[in-house]
Design a protein around this motif. Structure first.
Motif, PDB file in Angstrom:
ATOM      1  N   VAL A  73       9.801   7.312   1.977  1.00 32.14           N
ATOM      2  CA  VAL A  73      10.286   8.126   0.869  1.00 32.14           C
ATOM      3  C   VAL A  73      10.011   9.594   1.195  1.00 32.14           C
ATOM      4  O   VAL A  73       8.850  10.020   1.198  1.00 32.14           O
ATOM      5  CB  VAL A  73       9.606   7.747  -0.459  1.00 32.14           C
ATOM      6  N   PRO A  74      11.041  10.391   1.479  1.00 37.91           N
ATOM      7  CA  PRO A  74      10.827  11.814   1.779  1.00 37.91           C
ATOM      8  C   PRO A  74      10.655  12.623   0.495  1.00 37.91           C
ATOM      9  O   PRO A  74      11.339  12.384  -0.501  1.00 37.91           O
ATOM     10  CB  PRO A  74      12.108  12.202   2.519  1.00 37.91           C
ATOM     11  N   ILE A  75       9.734  13.585   0.535  1.00 36.68           N
ATOM     12  CA  ILE A  75       9.473  14.441  -0.623  1.00 36.68           C
ATOM     13  C   ILE A  75       9.349  15.881  -0.157  1.00 36.68           C
ATOM     14  O   ILE A  75       8.502  16.202   0.692  1.00 36.68           O
ATOM     15  CB  ILE A  75       8.167  14.048  -1.346  1.00 36.68           C
ATOM     16  N   ALA A  76      10.169  16.757  -0.696  1.00 34.00           N
ATOM     17  CA  ALA A  76      10.083  18.193  -0.407  1.00 34.00           C
ATOM     18  C   ALA A  76       9.904  18.933  -1.725  1.00 34.00           C
ATOM     19  O   ALA A  76      10.682  18.754  -2.658  1.00 34.00           O
ATOM     20  CB  ALA A  76      11.345  18.677   0.307  1.00 34.00           C
ATOM     21  N   ILE A  77       8.851  19.763  -1.807  1.00 31.04           N
ATOM     22  CA  ILE A  77       8.575  20.473  -3.045  1.00 31.04           C
ATOM     23  C   ILE A  77       8.056  21.871  -2.742  1.00 31.04           C
ATOM     24  O   ILE A  77       7.608  22.167  -1.629  1.00 31.04           O
ATOM     25  CB  ILE A  77       7.540  19.732  -3.922  1.00 31.04           C
ATOM     26  N   HIS A  78       8.135  22.741  -3.753  1.00 35.65           N
ATOM     27  CA  HIS A  78       7.493  24.058  -3.729  1.00 35.65           C
ATOM     28  C   HIS A  78       6.213  23.959  -4.538  1.00 35.65           C
ATOM     29  O   HIS A  78       6.221  23.550  -5.696  1.00 35.65           O
ATOM     30  CB  HIS A  78       8.400  25.119  -4.371  1.00 35.65           C
ATOM     31  N   ASP A  79       5.082  24.316  -3.935  1.00 34.86           N
ATOM     32  CA  ASP A  79       3.827  24.258  -4.687  1.00 34.86           C
ATOM     33  C   ASP A  79       2.705  24.791  -3.804  1.00 34.86           C
ATOM     34  O   ASP A  79       2.897  25.073  -2.616  1.00 34.86           O
ATOM     35  CB  ASP A  79       3.513  22.825  -5.114  1.00 34.86           C
TER      36      ASP A  79
ATOM     37  N   LYS B 192       0.835  -1.189   0.000  1.00 35.16           N
ATOM     38  CA  LYS B 192       0.000   0.000   0.000  1.00 35.16           C
ATOM     39  C   LYS B 192       0.876   1.248   0.000  1.00 35.16           C
ATOM     40  O   LYS B 192       1.959   1.278   0.584  1.00 35.16           O
ATOM     41  CB  LYS B 192      -0.902   0.028   1.228  1.00 35.16           C
ATOM     42  N   ASN B 193       0.395   2.293  -0.652  1.00 28.54           N
ATOM     43  CA  ASN B 193       1.098   3.569  -0.737  1.00 28.54           C
ATOM     44  C   ASN B 193       0.355   4.599   0.098  1.00 28.54           C
ATOM     45  O   ASN B 193      -0.812   4.887  -0.170  1.00 28.54           O
ATOM     46  CB  ASN B 193       1.187   4.034  -2.188  1.00 28.54           C
ATOM     47  N   ILE B 194       1.025   5.128   1.095  1.00 31.15           N
ATOM     48  CA  ILE B 194       0.410   6.044   2.047  1.00 31.15           C
ATOM     49  C   ILE B 194       1.151   7.374   2.009  1.00 31.15           C
ATOM     50  O   ILE B 194       2.373   7.417   2.130  1.00 31.15           O
ATOM     51  CB  ILE B 194       0.438   5.454   3.468  1.00 31.15           C
ATOM     52  N   LEU B 195       0.411   8.438   1.817  1.00 33.45           N
ATOM     53  CA  LEU B 195       0.986   9.777   1.770  1.00 33.45           C
ATOM     54  C   LEU B 195       0.752  10.471   3.105  1.00 33.45           C
ATOM     55  O   LEU B 195      -0.393  10.649   3.530  1.00 33.45           O
ATOM     56  CB  LEU B 195       0.346  10.586   0.642  1.00 33.45           C
ATOM     57  N   VAL B 196       1.826  10.847   3.775  1.00 37.48           N
ATOM     58  CA  VAL B 196       1.732  11.534   5.064  1.00 37.48           C
ATOM     59  C   VAL B 196       2.251  12.955   4.890  1.00 37.48           C
ATOM     60  O   VAL B 196       3.425  13.163   4.591  1.00 37.48           O
ATOM     61  CB  VAL B 196       2.542  10.803   6.158  1.00 37.48           C
ATOM     62  N   ALA B 197       1.372  13.937   5.061  1.00 30.42           N
ATOM     63  CA  ALA B 197       1.771  15.337   4.947  1.00 30.42           C
ATOM     64  C   ALA B 197       2.326  15.818   6.284  1.00 30.42           C
ATOM     65  O   ALA B 197       1.774  15.497   7.346  1.00 30.42           O
ATOM     66  CB  ALA B 197       0.578  16.201   4.541  1.00 30.42           C
ATOM     67  N   THR B 198       3.402  16.581   6.240  1.00 32.88           N
ATOM     68  CA  THR B 198       3.998  17.069   7.479  1.00 32.88           C
ATOM     69  C   THR B 198       4.467  18.507   7.350  1.00 32.88           C
ATOM     70  O   THR B 198       4.912  18.940   6.283  1.00 32.88           O
ATOM     71  CB  THR B 198       5.186  16.180   7.914  1.00 32.88           C
ATOM     72  N   ASP B 199       4.320  19.245   8.440  1.00 33.01           N
ATOM     73  CA  ASP B 199       4.937  20.569   8.539  1.00 33.01           C
ATOM     74  C   ASP B 199       5.981  20.565   9.651  1.00 33.01           C
ATOM     75  O   ASP B 199       6.380  21.612  10.139  1.00 33.01           O
ATOM     76  CB  ASP B 199       3.877  21.654   8.792  1.00 33.01           C
TER      77      ASP B 199
ATOM     78  N   PHE C 228       5.589   4.624   2.802  1.00 26.09           N
ATOM     79  CA  PHE C 228       5.115   5.892   3.336  1.00 26.09           C
ATOM     80  C   PHE C 228       5.835   7.029   2.626  1.00 26.09           C
ATOM     81  O   PHE C 228       7.062   7.166   2.730  1.00 26.09           O
ATOM     82  CB  PHE C 228       5.383   5.980   4.847  1.00 26.09           C
ATOM     83  N   TYR C 229       5.089   7.813   1.869  1.00 25.39           N
ATOM     84  CA  TYR C 229       5.644   8.999   1.221  1.00 25.39           C
ATOM     85  C   TYR C 229       5.408  10.177   2.164  1.00 25.39           C
ATOM     86  O   TYR C 229       4.268  10.582   2.396  1.00 25.39           O
ATOM     87  CB  TYR C 229       4.962   9.236  -0.126  1.00 25.39           C
ATOM     88  N   ILE C 230       6.489  10.701   2.724  1.00 30.51           N
ATOM     89  CA  ILE C 230       6.384  11.779   3.704  1.00 30.51           C
ATOM     90  C   ILE C 230       6.631  13.099   2.980  1.00 30.51           C
ATOM     91  O   ILE C 230       7.743  13.382   2.529  1.00 30.51           O
ATOM     92  CB  ILE C 230       7.376  11.580   4.857  1.00 30.51           C
ATOM     93  N   LEU C 231       5.573  13.894   2.882  1.00 35.92           N
ATOM     94  CA  LEU C 231       5.583  15.083   2.031  1.00 35.92           C
ATOM     95  C   LEU C 231       5.600  16.365   2.841  1.00 35.92           C
ATOM     96  O   LEU C 231       4.773  16.558   3.740  1.00 35.92           O
ATOM     97  CB  LEU C 231       4.349  15.073   1.126  1.00 35.92           C
ATOM     98  N   HIS C 232       6.538  17.244   2.503  1.00 37.08           N
ATOM     99  CA  HIS C 232       6.517  18.609   3.036  1.00 37.08           C
ATOM    100  C   HIS C 232       6.410  19.576   1.868  1.00 37.08           C
ATOM    101  O   HIS C 232       7.207  19.522   0.927  1.00 37.08           O
ATOM    102  CB  HIS C 232       7.774  18.931   3.841  1.00 37.08           C
ATOM    103  N   VAL C 233       5.402  20.442   1.921  1.00 37.42           N
ATOM    104  CA  VAL C 233       5.173  21.406   0.846  1.00 37.42           C
ATOM    105  C   VAL C 233       5.624  22.784   1.305  1.00 37.42           C
ATOM    106  O   VAL C 233       5.092  23.344   2.262  1.00 37.42           O
ATOM    107  CB  VAL C 233       3.682  21.452   0.453  1.00 37.42           C
TER     108      VAL C 233
ATOM    109  N   ARG D 140      14.958  13.994   6.170  1.00 39.33           N
ATOM    110  CA  ARG D 140      15.906  12.907   6.424  1.00 39.33           C
ATOM    111  C   ARG D 140      15.979  12.590   7.916  1.00 39.33           C
ATOM    112  O   ARG D 140      16.006  11.413   8.307  1.00 39.33           O
ATOM    113  CB  ARG D 140      17.289  13.269   5.868  1.00 39.33           C
ATOM    114  N   SER D 141      15.979  13.627   8.731  1.00 42.35           N
ATOM    115  CA  SER D 141      16.005  13.427  10.183  1.00 42.35           C
ATOM    116  C   SER D 141      14.724  12.762  10.664  1.00 42.35           C
ATOM    117  O   SER D 141      14.743  11.899  11.552  1.00 42.35           O
ATOM    118  CB  SER D 141      16.196  14.773  10.899  1.00 42.35           C
ATOM    119  N   LEU D 142      13.591  13.167  10.052  1.00 45.11           N
ATOM    120  CA  LEU D 142      12.301  12.596  10.426  1.00 45.11           C
ATOM    121  C   LEU D 142      12.234  11.114  10.078  1.00 45.11           C
ATOM    122  O   LEU D 142      11.765  10.293  10.884  1.00 45.11           O
ATOM    123  CB  LEU D 142      11.179  13.363   9.716  1.00 45.11           C
ATOM    124  N   VAL D 143      12.698  10.749   8.889  1.00 41.32           N
ATOM    125  CA  VAL D 143      12.716   9.352   8.470  1.00 41.32           C
ATOM    126  C   VAL D 143      13.610   8.522   9.397  1.00 41.32           C
ATOM    127  O   VAL D 143      13.249   7.406   9.808  1.00 41.32           O
ATOM    128  CB  VAL D 143      13.187   9.229   7.013  1.00 41.32           C
ATOM    129  N   LYS D 144      14.754   9.061   9.743  1.00 40.91           N
ATOM    130  CA  LYS D 144      15.673   8.370  10.654  1.00 40.91           C
ATOM    131  C   LYS D 144      15.023   8.162  12.016  1.00 40.91           C
ATOM    132  O   LYS D 144      15.132   7.084  12.624  1.00 40.91           O
ATOM    133  CB  LYS D 144      16.967   9.165  10.787  1.00 40.91           C
TER     134      LYS D 144
END
Length: 300
Positions: free
Chosen positions: A90-96, A2-9, A32-37, A72-76
């Motif tokens: 999988v960490p993801i950082a983007i501008h959007d 399963k693919n789970i997207l977790v948004a984080t600030d 777990f795709y950990i996303l920060h926008v 990276r620190s959060l994943v660790k």
């Protein structure tokens, strides 16, 4: 898988949501795709996105690199707290724009579930969930789990499912709810509310019978609540039955708005501690719980 997207600030309540989801799916293979926008700047909002001055580009890259380092620190951290060979991060950082980013990741990553943290109600003038969460619920066609900052994971023994029986549910929506209940061996409590003790119409009775048939292999009961306010009736029910999660269909706006979006007139305890699973009517075919296999059943 399963693919789970977790948004984080990077706040504590977002980290609590991540912990909750990791524990919820601890027996299953998940990514777990950990996303920060990073929000777009005011300048970018007013011009074409490709028209950026050099200083803005450098600032954006600097912000992205800071976000990547925090991810990276959060994943660790989460990996050390809950070591599990079946979980990949999988960490993801983007501008959007926030909702645009969620929509794109849901499609590109074949996301099955979005997880977001929310602060819950702590005062009489606060709403149940934040703007970002409510926007994702109403604008992104993907199931979402909203986890209050005070929610602590335990096996989901009891799930409440408020409904007015006016909707004819699509099978793939109920599969999400059924799957959550099955993996936790949960009992489903289907709850109807009426101020005036109105009898169910033929349409409502038909939809109720459909639910009874669909969940026939799952422990379930039907409840009929009355009172002056839906919110307080659900709160009393949740406390009496020791409910662990509340599930609702996004299309059922009557219940959704009154339970989740309506400003509080008093402190409602279920907003502080209970996670909310919001289900959407139209999901891609890959978003189905039967595809969720236990690790022993997966090929290596």
């Amino acid at each position: 898988m399963k693919n789970i997207l977790v948004a984080t600030d990077f706040s504590e309540n977002c980290f609590n949501a991540l912990k909750y989801s990791v524990k919820l799916f601890q027996e299953f293979r998940c990514t777990f795709y950990i996303l920060h926008v990073n929000p777009l700047s005011t300048y970018t909002n007013t011009v074409n996105k490709t028209s950026k001055i050099p200083s803005e580009t450098r600032a954006n890259e600097g912000a992205l690199e800071d976000s990547r380092e925090q991810l990276r620190s959060l994943v660790k951290k989460i990996g050390a707290m809950f070591p599990n060979r079946n979980h990949t991060y999988v960490p993801i950082a983007i501008h959007d724009y926030f909702v645009d980013a969620i929509k794109r990741e849901v499609i590109n990553r074949n996301i099955d579930l979005i997880v977001m943290g929310c602060k819950g109600i702590t005062g009489i003038n606060e709403v149940a969930i934040g703007t970002n969460t409510s926007d994702v619920i109403t604008k992104v066609k993907c199931s979402l789990l909203a986890v209050p900052e005070k929610a602590c994971y335990s096996t989901l023994k009891e799930i409440a499912f408020p409904t007015d029986y006016h909707l004819g549910y699509e099978i793939n929506v109920l599969e999400n709810l059924l799957g959550i209940a099955q993996i936790n061996k949960s009992a489903l409590r289907i709850v109807n509310f009426s101020k005036n003790k109105d009898p169910l119409s033929e349409e409502q009775l038909t939809n109720k019978e459909f639910l009874a048939d669909y969940f026939k292999d799952l422990e379930h009961d039907f409840y009929y609540l009355t009172g002056s306010k839906l919110e307080t009736a659900i709160e009393s029910f949740a406390e009496t039955k020791e409910i662990d999660m509340i599930a609702m269909v996004a299309k059922n706006l009557n219940f959704l708005q009154r339970i989740l979006f309506k400003p509080a007139v008093e402190e409602i305890s279920y907003h502080i501690k209970l996670p909310f699973l919001v289900l959407h009517e139209k999901l891609p075919s890959n978003m189905r719980w039967p595809a969720l296999s236990r690790p022993s059943q997966l090929a290596h």
